[in-house]
Write a protein that holds these residues in place. Structure first.
Motif, PDB file in Angstrom:
ATOM      1  N   ASP A   1       2.328  -6.931  -8.642  1.00 17.28           N
ATOM      2  CA  ASP A   1       2.601  -5.591  -8.125  1.00 17.28           C
ATOM      3  C   ASP A   1       2.248  -5.598  -6.642  1.00 17.28           C
ATOM      4  O   ASP A   1       1.073  -5.779  -6.279  1.00 17.28           O
ATOM      5  CB  ASP A   1       1.756  -4.552  -8.864  1.00 17.28           C
ATOM      6  CG  ASP A   1       2.056  -3.129  -8.425  1.00 17.28           C
ATOM      7  OD1 ASP A   1       2.336  -2.920  -7.232  1.00 17.28           O
ATOM      8  OD2 ASP A   1       2.023  -2.229  -9.287  1.00 17.28           O
TER       9      ASP A   1
ATOM     10  N   ARG B   1       1.890  -3.335  -4.466  1.00 13.33           N
ATOM     11  CA  ARG B   1       0.919  -2.320  -4.042  1.00 13.33           C
ATOM     12  C   ARG B   1      -0.500  -2.744  -4.406  1.00 13.33           C
ATOM     13  O   ARG B   1      -1.423  -2.647  -3.589  1.00 13.33           O
ATOM     14  CB  ARG B   1       1.276  -0.973  -4.683  1.00 13.33           C
ATOM     15  CG  ARG B   1       2.564  -0.364  -4.131  1.00 13.33           C
ATOM     16  CD  ARG B   1       2.915   0.940  -4.830  1.00 13.33           C
ATOM     17  NE  ARG B   1       4.058   1.570  -4.197  1.00 13.33           N
ATOM     18  CZ  ARG B   1       5.325   1.220  -4.417  1.00 13.33           C
ATOM     19  NH1 ARG B   1       5.596   0.260  -5.303  1.00 13.33           N
ATOM     20  NH2 ARG B   1       6.310   1.818  -3.769  1.00 13.33           N
ATOM     21  N   GLU B   2      -0.675  -3.203  -5.651  1.00 15.20           N
ATOM     22  CA  GLU B   2      -1.997  -3.659  -6.070  1.00 15.20           C
ATOM     23  C   GLU B   2      -2.438  -4.867  -5.258  1.00 15.20           C
ATOM     24  O   GLU B   2      -3.605  -4.994  -4.883  1.00 15.20           O
ATOM     25  CB  GLU B   2      -1.984  -4.002  -7.558  1.00 15.20           C
ATOM     26  CG  GLU B   2      -1.837  -2.789  -8.477  1.00 15.20           C
ATOM     27  CD  GLU B   2      -1.883  -3.183  -9.942  1.00 15.20           C
ATOM     28  OE1 GLU B   2      -2.048  -4.398 -10.227  1.00 15.20           O
ATOM     29  OE2 GLU B   2      -1.747  -2.299 -10.794  1.00 15.20           O
TER      30      GLU B   2
ATOM     31  N   LEU C   1       0.466   3.096   4.898  1.00  9.13           N
ATOM     32  CA  LEU C   1       0.210   2.215   3.754  1.00  9.13           C
ATOM     33  C   LEU C   1      -0.541   2.940   2.639  1.00  9.13           C
ATOM     34  O   LEU C   1      -0.398   2.589   1.462  1.00  9.13           O
ATOM     35  CB  LEU C   1      -0.560   0.969   4.210  1.00  9.13           C
ATOM     36  CG  LEU C   1       0.242   0.002   5.078  1.00  9.13           C
ATOM     37  CD1 LEU C   1      -0.615  -1.183   5.503  1.00  9.13           C
ATOM     38  CD2 LEU C   1       1.483  -0.497   4.348  1.00  9.13           C
TER      39      LEU C   1
ATOM     40  N   PHE D   1       2.176   4.427   0.735  1.00 10.98           N
ATOM     41  CA  PHE D   1       2.913   3.389   0.024  1.00 10.98           C
ATOM     42  C   PHE D   1       2.197   3.005  -1.264  1.00 10.98           C
ATOM     43  O   PHE D   1       2.824   2.855  -2.328  1.00 10.98           O
ATOM     44  CB  PHE D   1       3.080   2.167   0.927  1.00 10.98           C
ATOM     45  CG  PHE D   1       3.601   0.932   0.223  1.00 10.98           C
ATOM     46  CD1 PHE D   1       4.900   0.882  -0.276  1.00 10.98           C
ATOM     47  CD2 PHE D   1       2.785  -0.178   0.044  1.00 10.98           C
ATOM     48  CE1 PHE D   1       5.369  -0.250  -0.930  1.00 10.98           C
ATOM     49  CE2 PHE D   1       3.247  -1.306  -0.615  1.00 10.98           C
ATOM     50  CZ  PHE D   1       4.549  -1.342  -1.094  1.00 10.98           C
ATOM     51  N   ILE D   2       0.878   2.866  -1.213  1.00 13.93           N
ATOM     52  CA  ILE D   2       0.106   2.428  -2.374  1.00 13.93           C
ATOM     53  C   ILE D   2      -0.124   3.570  -3.368  1.00 13.93           C
ATOM     54  O   ILE D   2       0.071   3.407  -4.575  1.00 13.93           O
ATOM     55  CB  ILE D   2      -1.243   1.827  -1.923  1.00 13.93           C
ATOM     56  CG1 ILE D   2      -0.999   0.498  -1.209  1.00 13.93           C
ATOM     57  CG2 ILE D   2      -2.179   1.617  -3.120  1.00 13.93           C
ATOM     58  CD1 ILE D   2      -2.247  -0.118  -0.614  1.00 13.93           C
ATOM     59  N   LYS D   3      -0.510   4.728  -2.860  1.00 11.55           N
ATOM     60  CA  LYS D   3      -0.904   5.821  -3.755  1.00 11.55           C
ATOM     61  C   LYS D   3       0.267   6.668  -4.228  1.00 11.55           C
ATOM     62  O   LYS D   3       0.267   7.162  -5.363  1.00 11.55           O
ATOM     63  CB  LYS D   3      -1.934   6.724  -3.051  1.00 11.55           C
ATOM     64  CG  LYS D   3      -3.214   5.997  -2.618  1.00 11.55           C
ATOM     65  CD  LYS D   3      -3.984   5.443  -3.812  1.00 11.55           C
ATOM     66  CE  LYS D   3      -5.287   4.801  -3.359  1.00 11.55           C
ATOM     67  NZ  LYS D   3      -6.043   4.214  -4.494  1.00 11.55           N
TER      68      LYS D   3
ATOM     69  N   GLY E   1       3.769   5.758  -3.658  1.00 11.51           N
ATOM     70  CA  GLY E   1       5.022   5.031  -3.848  1.00 11.51           C
ATOM     71  C   GLY E   1       6.075   5.352  -2.818  1.00 11.51           C
ATOM     72  O   GLY E   1       7.279   5.204  -3.069  1.00 11.51           O
TER      73      GLY E   1
ATOM     74  N   LYS F   1       9.524   0.412  -1.195  1.00 16.55           N
ATOM     75  CA  LYS F   1       9.145  -0.973  -0.884  1.00 16.55           C
ATOM     76  C   LYS F   1       8.992  -1.111   0.616  1.00 16.55           C
ATOM     77  O   LYS F   1       9.544  -0.321   1.397  1.00 16.55           O
ATOM     78  CB  LYS F   1      10.183  -1.965  -1.417  1.00 16.55           C
ATOM     79  CG  LYS F   1      11.562  -1.833  -0.787  1.00 16.55           C
ATOM     80  CD  LYS F   1      12.497  -2.894  -1.368  1.00 16.55           C
ATOM     81  CE  LYS F   1      13.880  -2.805  -0.718  1.00 16.55           C
ATOM     82  NZ  LYS F   1      14.792  -3.845  -1.237  1.00 16.55           N
TER      83      LYS F   1
END
Length: 229
Positions: A10, A12-13, A40, A43-45, A47, A51
């Motif tokens: 993943d 993001r992870e 970012l 992007f991670i929290k 979505g 991408k």
């Protein structure tokens, strides 16, 4: 950390994991990409974006030294790793964007004088490498200490923190931290003839002090100040 090629990654992870391993905040990584500081994090929290753009992904992969596939790139991890190896061998890895400046447990008197504590760093400020270069401080020997007293008001106030450039440079008049005997002081220092200096206070309630060059040690020039409003 080794990962099997068949394990799904993943992006993001993985990005969050890499940022924690390197000790780089998401905000500073966003600035590395030329984005706003929350880019970012969103992007991670949240979505958003779905991408990473190719240029952003490549920059982050180069910074962390990992294949682009781990951050959502297309193609196999082996292909991405080979491309990354080719790319990084032709270009040196970028320097960290931030420089840590130690905060020393010392008070420099802006009043009648104060004995210094042991020079022990208890914390650090982070300065942008670009900001330091813009101010002629790239590669400088920097440290931060606190102002004590009121003799340099309104320029420097009690409790302000000042950045000192301790790099060996030819002396020029300005605001310096000096050691007089066992006392550290922050004063405007001016040459006053052969082997003489004047220690000048900004607060006119304090008279100038004329000293021999042999009696003082110029620790460093004050190049920045910070404090509460």
């Amino acid at each position: 950390m080794e990962r099997a090629l068949e394990d799904p990654i993943d992006p993001r992870e993985r990005l969050l994991e890499l940022s924690r391993e390197r000790g780089a905040s998401l905000a500073s990584l966003s600035e590395l990409l030329g984005r706003n500081t929350s880019y970012l994090q969103q992007f991670i929290k949240k979505g958003s974006p779905r991408k990473l753009e190719e240029g952003d992904r490549r920059t982050l992969a180069e910074f962390f030294g990992v294949p682009e596939a781990e951050l959502g790139g297309t193609g196999s991890a082996e292909t991405s790793a080979a491309r990354e190896k080719s790319y990084t061998t032709s270009r040196s890895r970028p320097e960290p964007e931030w420089v840590e400046v130690p905060r020393l447990a010392i008070g420099a008197s802006a009043g009648p004088g104060a004995l210094p504590l042991d020079e022990v760093a208890f914390d650090a400020f982070c300065f942008s490498r670009r900001w330091l270069a813009e101010h002629g401080l790239e590669g400088a020997q920097l440290s931060a200490i606190m102002v004590e007293g009121d003799s340099m008001e309104p320029l420097l106030r009690d409790g302000d923190e000042i950045l000192i450039d301790r790099s060996p440079r030819p002396f020029r008049d300005g605001v310096h931290v000096v050691r007089l005997g066992d006392t550290l002081m922050v004063k405007r220092v001016a040459q006053a003839g052969a082997d003489r200096f004047s220690l000048l206070s900004q607060n006119l309630a304090y008279p100038p002090v004329d000293v021999s060059a042999q009696d003082i040690e110029v620790i460093g020039r004050v190049v920045w100040k910070g404090g509460r409003i």
